[in-house]
Scaffold this motif. Structure first.
Motif, PDB file in Angstrom:
ATOM      1  N   ARG A  95      18.000 -36.688 -18.370  1.00 33.17           N
ATOM      2  CA  ARG A  95      17.212 -36.173 -19.498  1.00 33.17           C
ATOM      3  C   ARG A  95      15.761 -36.627 -19.405  1.00 33.17           C
ATOM      4  N   ASP A  99      12.851 -34.181 -18.217  1.00 37.54           N
ATOM      5  CA  ASP A  99      12.194 -33.904 -19.493  1.00 37.54           C
ATOM      6  C   ASP A  99      12.925 -32.782 -20.228  1.00 37.54           C
ATOM      7  N   ASP A 100      14.259 -32.958 -20.330  1.00 38.45           N
ATOM      8  CA  ASP A 100      15.106 -31.941 -20.927  1.00 38.45           C
ATOM      9  C   ASP A 100      16.253 -32.639 -21.668  1.00 38.45           C
ATOM     10  N   PRO A 101      16.230 -32.640 -23.001  1.00 38.30           N
ATOM     11  CA  PRO A 101      17.246 -33.371 -23.759  1.00 38.30           C
ATOM     12  C   PRO A 101      18.650 -32.771 -23.682  1.00 38.30           C
ATOM     13  N   GLN A 102      18.803 -31.583 -23.116  1.00 37.59           N
ATOM     14  CA  GLN A 102      20.107 -30.926 -23.045  1.00 37.59           C
ATOM     15  C   GLN A 102      20.712 -30.900 -21.646  1.00 37.59           C
ATOM     16  N   ILE A 103      19.955 -31.262 -20.634  1.00 38.59           N
ATOM     17  CA  ILE A 103      20.399 -31.060 -19.254  1.00 38.59           C
ATOM     18  C   ILE A 103      21.668 -31.830 -18.906  1.00 38.59           C
ATOM     19  N   ALA A 104      21.809 -33.048 -19.389  1.00 39.03           N
ATOM     20  CA  ALA A 104      22.965 -33.858 -18.993  1.00 39.03           C
ATOM     21  C   ALA A 104      24.279 -33.201 -19.406  1.00 39.03           C
ATOM     22  N   GLY A 187      16.200 -40.336 -23.913  1.00 41.41           N
ATOM     23  CA  GLY A 187      15.786 -39.006 -23.465  1.00 41.41           C
ATOM     24  C   GLY A 187      16.126 -37.884 -24.416  1.00 41.41           C
ATOM     25  N   ARG A 188      16.425 -38.209 -25.627  1.00 43.53           N
ATOM     26  CA  ARG A 188      16.793 -37.168 -26.613  1.00 43.53           C
ATOM     27  C   ARG A 188      15.588 -36.768 -27.423  1.00 43.53           C
TER      28      ARG A 188
END
Length: 188
Positions: A95, A99-104, A187-188
């Motif tokens: 994340r 720089d993506d809070p949904q990727i994981a 990272g959220r």
């Protein structure tokens, strides 16, 4: 309070560890703000701790891949292997670096439907195939990666990260390694 670093083996006290391992743990705590449980768990066997983290360092420091790609591979492989520790810990890093809070969660659930580029999807397909069906890896898999711009060295690096985290996932299962509470919110 956080779960113990692992439940199936004793977690060593940091002050009882060899000096070089204590120094590494102190440095990691200074960098992250907490001691990731993997350091405490792997310290159960100091010589293996050294080898494990030396190889990990090589994988993330001497590579053709960017750090987001490395973390995406780790999470996709760990998702395929149902590894709670790596899904949570490296999910946080994915994340952050992507720089993506949904990727994981997307990668853990199904890397094929994650919001990633076609190039990264090819990379993840290869890493997961190496994890689940390694005997089926063939020249067409390498050609697909080359068509998406990956060099020989990058393909080696994709495979190396996937292979290392297959080991790491199995060690986490063996030890019942538990993720730190801190990772869940990063990272959220």
């Amino acid at each position: 309070m956080s779960d113990p670093a692992m439940t199936r083996f004793p977690v060593p006290d940091v002050e009882d560890l060899p000096e070089d391992i204590q120094e590494r743990i102190v440095q990691e705590e200074a960098d992250a703000g907490f001691i990731a449980n993997v350091f405490l768990a792997m310290a159960y066997r100091p010589s293996q701790f050294r080898a494990f983290f030396q190889y990990y360092d090589a994988l993330v420091e001497d590579t053709e891949l960017d750090r987001a790609e490395i973390e995406m591979i780790i999470v996709a492989v760990s998702g395929a292997n149902d590894c709670l520790y790596c899904n949570v810990a490296h999910g946080a890093l994915a994340r952050i670096y992507a720089d993506d809070p949904q990727i994981a969660e997307q990668l853990i659930s199904n890397h094929r439907t994650a919001n990633v580029s076609e190039e990264r999807r090819a990379m993840l397909d290869f890493a997961v195939k190496l994890t689940e069906n390694q005997a089926e890896i063939g020249e067409d898999d390498f050609e697909r990666l080359r068509e998406h711009g990956y060099s020989r060295r990058a393909i080696w690096d994709i495979g190396s990260v996937a292979a290392f985290f297959n080991l790491s996932n199995r060690m986490a299962h063996l030890a019942d390694m538990r993720p730190n509470d801190e990772f869940y919110g990063l990272g959220r």
